[in-house]
Design an enzyme around this catalytic site. Structure first.
Site, PDB file in Angstrom:
ATOM      1  N   ARG A 231     102.107 -41.170  95.622  1.00 51.93           N
ATOM      2  CA  ARG A 231     101.901 -42.553  96.003  1.00 51.93           C
ATOM      3  C   ARG A 231     100.777 -43.139  95.159  1.00 51.93           C
ATOM      4  O   ARG A 231      99.901 -42.415  94.679  1.00 51.93           O
ATOM      5  CB  ARG A 231     101.546 -42.672  97.501  1.00 51.93           C
ATOM      6  CG  ARG A 231     102.729 -42.473  98.438  1.00 51.93           C
ATOM      7  CD  ARG A 231     103.717 -43.624  98.344  1.00 51.93           C
ATOM      8  NE  ARG A 231     104.804 -43.524  99.332  1.00 51.93           N
ATOM      9  CZ  ARG A 231     105.979 -43.005  99.085  1.00 51.93           C
ATOM     10  NH1 ARG A 231     106.233 -42.467  97.895  1.00 51.93           N
ATOM     11  NH2 ARG A 231     106.916 -42.989 100.016  1.00 51.93           N
ATOM     12  N   HIS A 279     109.025 -46.933  90.159  1.00 54.90           N
ATOM     13  CA  HIS A 279     109.313 -46.186  91.391  1.00 54.90           C
ATOM     14  C   HIS A 279     110.764 -45.687  91.395  1.00 54.90           C
ATOM     15  O   HIS A 279     111.529 -45.954  92.333  1.00 54.90           O
ATOM     16  CB  HIS A 279     109.041 -47.047  92.631  1.00 54.90           C
ATOM     17  CG  HIS A 279     108.719 -46.223  93.845  1.00 54.90           C
ATOM     18  ND1 HIS A 279     107.795 -46.587  94.782  1.00 54.90           N
ATOM     19  CD2 HIS A 279     109.213 -45.021  94.284  1.00 54.90           C
ATOM     20  CE1 HIS A 279     107.730 -45.681  95.747  1.00 54.90           C
ATOM     21  NE2 HIS A 279     108.577 -44.709  95.459  1.00 54.90           N
TER      22      HIS A 279
END
Length: 316
Positions: A231, A279
């Site tokens: 993350r 992502h």
């Protein structure tokens, strides 16, 4: 009417999930919540299971009878940050072997790219430089993996099969065949000191936020590389840029950011030491995931313990 789907994904993706979930639930209807639909309050009160993928903040409060929340993604940090998520309602994350395989493929792709120095050859080509570089063997390039859950174990297996010495760091220190496992702060320091390529696959929790900071990046060998598929909140960006500019780090592959999308004004866009991915390291396949989460929901409704239950203090 026992099931509903909450998501801010584009409508066509939400409708695909709805169709696949309903089929996996033997044709049971699956309501859609805002922004794609606003069911009658009487219907919302009948819903016992919520399937969620990036739901609108605060939306859990609109479903008073929910007994179980099933995430459609492997990560649940966003869900845990929503104060409307009832603390007494069980939450499960997606555990999909297909997803773990895709993540392992993504990790191997970029570890091999860094190992074979493709970032350097791209930089040379931009300057029209024809210059072969010395190439170490995979056995000479230790890889450290932060996070040894399903994703970390899958990635470690692929990297080991390619000949890389693989080390892993985890909270539990659970043994993994063929992987040198470390745990605790001392174990993290030992792993970092030998990781010529560091791969982060940790969940984002209070204890892992900011874990890739100046002090820990400085423990890596000179010229090490970083792959952050965890993350954005794991990485302290000013400290990363400092490490790249000083030459402590050779290159960083970044797939996750805080916030997302990466702002246009971010200095990372123009930094030659960074590869930016939107992502996409591992994308959930609704075809396999819908069957898994539907079976998990049915397991819960039958009084059995569902798979992937989240310890809220740890995020996994």
């Amino acid at each position: 009417m026992r099931f509903a789907l909450l998501s801010r994904l584009p409508q066509r993706r939400v409708l695909l999930w709805q169709e696949l979930l309903s089929a996996a639930l033997d044709g049971a209807p699956v309501l859609l919540g805002p922004p794609h639909d606003t069911p009658d309050p009487a219907l919302r009160e009948k819903v016992e299971v919520l399937f969620v993928a990036d739901p609108p903040p605060g939306s859990f409060a609109d479903w008073p009878s929910v007994r179980f929340v099933q995430g459609l993604w492997a990560g649940v940090d966003g869900l845990l940050a929503d104060p409307s998520l009832p603390p007494e309602v069980p939450l499960a994350r997606l555990k999909d072997p297909a997803f773990a395989g895709v993540m392992a493929e993504g990790v191997a792709t970029h570890v091999l790219s860094l190992h074979r120095q493709l970032h350097r050859y791209r930089a040379q080509a931009a300057l029209r430089i024809w210059q072969p570089l010395a190439q170490p063997q995979a056995a000479e390039r230790p890889v450290g993996i932060l996070g040894m859950g399903e994703l970390g174990m899958a990635a470690a297996g692929v990297l080991a099969s390619l000949g890389f010495p693989v080390m892993g760091w985890s909270r539990t220190g659970r043994p993994v065949p063929g992987v040198e496992i470390h745990t605790g702060e001392d174990g993290l320091a030992a792993l970092l000191a030998r990781s010529q390529i560091l791969v982060n696959l940790l969940p984002l929790t209070d204890s892992t936020a900011g874990i890739l900071d100046r002090a820990r990046l400085a423990r890596l060998p000179q010229g090490a590389c970083l792959v952050n598929f965890g993350r954005g909140g794991h990485l302290v960006l000013p400290d990363l840029i400092e490490a790249l500019d000083s030459g402590r780090l050779d290159h960083a592959v970044l797939d996750v950011f805080e916030p997302e999308p990466l702002p246009q004004e971010s200095p990372l866009w123009e930094h030659g030491g960074v590869t930016i991915l939107p992502h996409v390291a591992a994308v959930t396949d609704p075809r396999s995931a819908a069957r898994i989460v539907a079976a998990n929901a049915q397991r819960f409704l039958a009084g059995q313990e569902p798979d992937g239950l989240v310890r809220r203090d740890l995020g996994y």
